[in-house]
Design an enzyme around this catalytic site. Structure first.
Site, PDB file in Angstrom:
ATOM      1  N   TYR A  57      12.450   5.402   2.045  1.00 42.15           N
ATOM      2  CA  TYR A  57      12.223   4.132   2.742  1.00 42.15           C
ATOM      3  C   TYR A  57      12.849   4.185   4.139  1.00 42.15           C
ATOM      4  CZ  TYR A  57      11.178   2.307  -1.968  1.00 42.15           C
ATOM      5  OH  TYR A  57      10.661   2.099  -3.227  1.00 42.15           O
ATOM      6  N   HIS A 123      11.996   9.653  -8.002  1.00 37.45           N
ATOM      7  CA  HIS A 123      11.004   8.742  -7.431  1.00 37.45           C
ATOM      8  C   HIS A 123       9.568   9.107  -7.816  1.00 37.45           C
ATOM      9  CE1 HIS A 123      10.349   6.091  -3.580  1.00 37.45           C
ATOM     10  NE2 HIS A 123       9.607   5.707  -4.573  1.00 37.45           N
ATOM     11  N   GLY A 205       1.265  -8.031  -6.439  1.00 34.54           N
ATOM     12  CA  GLY A 205       0.058  -7.342  -6.014  1.00 34.54           C
ATOM     13  C   GLY A 205       0.024  -6.951  -4.556  1.00 34.54           C
ATOM     14  N   ARG A 206       1.150  -6.491  -4.014  1.00 30.37           N
ATOM     15  CA  ARG A 206       1.237  -6.104  -2.601  1.00 30.37           C
ATOM     16  C   ARG A 206       0.735  -7.242  -1.696  1.00 30.37           C
ATOM     17  NH1 ARG A 206       2.482  -0.652  -2.566  1.00 30.37           N
ATOM     18  NH2 ARG A 206       1.821   0.547  -4.395  1.00 30.37           N
ATOM     19  N   LEU A 209      -1.568 -11.456  -4.526  1.00 29.06           N
ATOM     20  CA  LEU A 209      -1.413 -12.587  -5.438  1.00 29.06           C
ATOM     21  C   LEU A 209      -0.472 -13.653  -4.882  1.00 29.06           C
ATOM     22  CD1 LEU A 209      -1.206 -10.640  -8.831  1.00 29.06           C
ATOM     23  CD2 LEU A 209      -3.230 -11.531  -7.644  1.00 29.06           C
TER      24      LEU A 209
END
Length: 334
Positions: A57, A123, A205-206, A209
């Site tokens: 990240y 990961h 849902g990225r 949603l």
């Protein structure tokens, strides 16, 4: 503030955690550091005690951000990070060799400014390295006091079983939401059988949603530009189905994101969702879900809404799919 807690192996964490990835990359330009620092501290103030980061990240930047932002409050939260998936010369690589895991972990501890990580994940599976070797290395890290527990991310049920036979796995992390149901094929069953906790990333849902995504147009650097179900010819069909979900939320008197999170929480008491956000108002809305009661009949409607071939398009691009071994549904990969 306090929040309902759940167990992940020997760890006790807030029922809803915080995925920190998008404070550094993933969904377009990251926020200013002052905004990210404020959000992380607000999460702790609201009783969120589970922060999730990774070496990849921001190519280490997210771990450094947590160091600057919240390590002065280290006793207030459970810290999770990840190794194996990393970047070399700007290209994603998988490297689960023991010597690489040792180096990544030592670098992570320096970046985070701590002497121990509570939950350390592999990961992604590295097809070149037996999972037994990688888990064995993490077991030695436990003996050395550098980590407390071991996790796996985006791996299938057979791999989870092989890993657990070497050393007890505390948690498995995979994408799980009303419209991504892949863990239900085999992983959730394996976790229940083996007593492993499950951490659900992208539980809203990225963003799909949350009621905020209306067109298949995203900022430069947003991973959704590469995800089939977020692009045409699939997007318009999926948006139509999501509209039905939003109607359910409105009728229930909750925000769409809260309905998605409430559904995930209802699936099993050993599941902990970790929604990410760069917006403090959305953070507060997400964490408030832990105290929201949603009728079982509404949750059953959500469950029935996203079944079969309701959602069109794979959840990953071809290259990203090649980096995971999670089970897929017939026809999902096109």
């Amino acid at each position: 503030m306090s929040m309902e807690t759940r167990r992940i192996g020997p760890l006790t964490v807030s029922a809803i955690g915080l995925g920190c990835m998008n404070l550094s990359h993933g969904y377009g330009p990251p926020p200013a550091e002052a905004e990210a620092v404020a959000l992380l501290n607000r999460a702790l103030d609201l009783g969120c005690t589970f922060l999730d980061t990774a070496a990849i990240y921001g190519v280490g930047g997210n771990e450094r951000l947590l160091n600057r932002a919240v390590m002065h409050r280290r006793s207030e939260f459970t810290l999770a990070s990840k190794c194996v998936l990393d970047a070399i010369d700007g290209k994603r690589v998988l490297d689960a060799r023991p010597e690489t895991i040792r180096r990544t972990l030592d670098d992570a501890l320096l970046r985070l400014g701590t002497d121990r990580i509570d939950l350390y994940y592999l990961h992604r599976p590295d097809p070149q390295v037996p999972i037994e070797e990688s888990v064995g290395e993490l077991s030695r890290a436990i003996e050395a006091g550098k980590i407390r527990t071991i996790g796996l991310s985006e791996m299938n049920a057979p791999t989870i079983r092989r890993a657990h036979a070497v050393y007890p796995i505390a948690a498995v992390q995979s994408e799980y939401s009303p419209w991504v149901r892949n863990p239900e094929i085999a992983v959730l069953g394996a976790c229940r059988e083996l007593g492993i906790g499950f951490v659900a990333f992208s539980p809203v849902g990225r963003g799909m949603l949350t009621g905020t995504v209306r067109t298949p147009s995203y900022a430069s650097g947003d991973m959704r530009n590469q995800l089939p179900r977020f692009q045409e010819p699939h997007f318009s069909h999926n948006l139509h189905e999501v509209a039905r979900f939003e109607t359910l939320a409105a009728n229930a008197g909750v925000a769409p994101a809260q309905l998605a999170l409430g559904w995930v929480l209802s699936r099993d008491e050993t599941i902990v969702p970790i929604p990410g956000t760069r917006n403090i108002a959305y953070l507060e809305e997400n964490l408030a879900t832990a105290a929201v009661s949603i009728d079982d009949a509404v949750l059953a409607q959500v469950d029935a809404l996203f079944t079969g071939d309701t959602v069109h398009g794979g959840r990953y691009s071809r290259d990203m799919q090649a980096m995971v071994t999670t089970e897929t549904f017939p026809g999902e990969l096109g």
